[in-house]
Design an enzyme around this catalytic site. Structure first.
Site, PDB file in Angstrom:
ATOM      1  N   ASN A   1     -13.064  -3.985   3.450  1.00 58.72           N
ATOM      2  CA  ASN A   1     -14.083  -2.967   3.672  1.00 58.72           C
ATOM      3  C   ASN A   1     -15.119  -3.072   2.556  1.00 58.72           C
ATOM      4  OD1 ASN A   1     -12.588  -1.831   5.869  1.00 58.72           O
ATOM      5  ND2 ASN A   1     -11.276  -0.833   4.377  1.00 58.72           N
TER       6      ASN A   1
ATOM      7  N   GLU B   1     -12.638   2.735   0.088  1.00 57.65           N
ATOM      8  CA  GLU B   1     -12.317   3.987  -0.597  1.00 57.65           C
ATOM      9  C   GLU B   1     -12.217   3.833  -2.101  1.00 57.65           C
ATOM     10  OE1 GLU B   1      -8.852   5.706   1.206  1.00 57.65           O
ATOM     11  OE2 GLU B   1      -9.765   5.728   3.195  1.00 57.65           O
TER      12      GLU B   1
ATOM     13  N   ASP C   1       0.852  -1.183   0.000  1.00 58.80           N
ATOM     14  CA  ASP C   1       0.000   0.000   0.000  1.00 58.80           C
ATOM     15  C   ASP C   1       0.892   1.238   0.000  1.00 58.80           C
ATOM     16  OD1 ASP C   1      -1.756   2.187   0.980  1.00 58.80           O
ATOM     17  OD2 ASP C   1      -3.190   0.570   1.289  1.00 58.80           O
ATOM     18  N   ILE C   2       0.519   2.250  -0.784  1.00 60.59           N
ATOM     19  CA  ILE C   2       1.334   3.470  -0.849  1.00 60.59           C
ATOM     20  C   ILE C   2       1.108   4.382   0.350  1.00 60.59           C
ATOM     21  CG2 ILE C   2       1.589   3.434  -3.363  1.00 60.59           C
ATOM     22  CD1 ILE C   2      -0.567   5.640  -3.464  1.00 60.59           C
TER      23      ILE C   2
ATOM     24  N   HIS D   1     -10.819  -5.339  -2.515  1.00 57.13           N
ATOM     25  CA  HIS D   1      -9.427  -5.508  -2.128  1.00 57.13           C
ATOM     26  C   HIS D   1      -9.330  -5.882  -0.664  1.00 57.13           C
ATOM     27  CE1 HIS D   1     -10.376  -1.223  -1.587  1.00 57.13           C
ATOM     28  NE2 HIS D   1      -9.446  -1.180  -0.652  1.00 57.13           N
ATOM     29  N   MET D   2      -8.295  -6.615  -0.365  1.00 57.37           N
ATOM     30  CA  MET D   2      -8.035  -7.111   0.974  1.00 57.37           C
ATOM     31  C   MET D   2      -6.784  -6.421   1.508  1.00 57.37           C
ATOM     32  SD  MET D   2      -7.188 -11.083   1.887  1.00 57.37           S
ATOM     33  CE  MET D   2      -8.883 -11.628   1.747  1.00 57.37           C
ATOM     34  N   HIS D   3      -6.850  -5.951   2.744  1.00 60.91           N
ATOM     35  CA  HIS D   3      -5.698  -5.362   3.413  1.00 60.91           C
ATOM     36  C   HIS D   3      -5.079  -6.422   4.319  1.00 60.91           C
ATOM     37  CE1 HIS D   3      -6.859  -1.091   2.566  1.00 60.91           C
ATOM     38  NE2 HIS D   3      -8.061  -1.639   2.511  1.00 60.91           N
TER      39      HIS D   3
END
Length: 114
Positions: free
Chosen positions: A88, A96, A31-32, A101-103
Site C-alpha cells: 500500500n 497505515e 502480522d498482529i 512494507h509488503m503484506h
C-alpha cells in the site's frame, strides 16, 4: 498515518515479534492483526517511507522483498494454491504505517479487490 517506529523496534529487537525470516536486508514477521490465515509483513531493515521513495540506490531492496516473499510462501505451503503480495502507498492507498512494507497473504481463498 502512524510513525514507522514500531517496525524499527522490531528490527532492533526492542519489542518482540514472531519473526519468520531475517537477513541483512529485510525482516519478515507475522502480522498482529492478520487478514488471512497466513499474513506476514516483510520490511526493509533501512527506513523507506513508501513505494514513492524507491530510487536507484535502494531499488534492489524491493526486488529482494519479492524474492523473500516467494520463498516464505513456499515454506508456508501456500505457493501452490496461491497468495497475494500487497504494498500500500500513502493514506489513500491504505498504508497505515509510515514505513514501506509488503503484506504476504494466503492460506485460504482471498477475494479480489478489483
Amino acid at each position: 498515518m502512524k510513525d514507522g517506529l514500531i517496525f524499527k523496534k522490531i528490527i532492533n529487537k526492542e519489542i518482540s515479534a514472531n519473526i519468520i525470516y531475517e537477513d541483512q536486508i529485510v525482516t519478515a514477521f507475522q502480522d498482529i492483526k492478520p487478514k488471512a490465515l497466513v499474513h506476514i509483513l516483510i520490511i526493509p531493515n533501512i527506513f523507506i517511507a513508501s513505494s514513492n521513495d524507491i530510487n536507484e540506490t535502494n531499488k534492489h531492496i524491493l526486488a529482494h522483498m519479492f524474492d523473500i516473499a516467494v520463498k516464505i510462501a513456499k515454506k508456508q505451503n501456500i505457493s501452490q494454491e496461491g497468495y497475494k503480495i500487497i504494498i500500500n502507498c500513502n493514506k489513500n492507498g491504505g498504508q497505515e504505517i509510515n514505513y514501506l512494507h509488503m503484506h504476504l497473504l494466503g492460506g485460504e481463498e482471498l477475494k479480489s479487490l478489483y
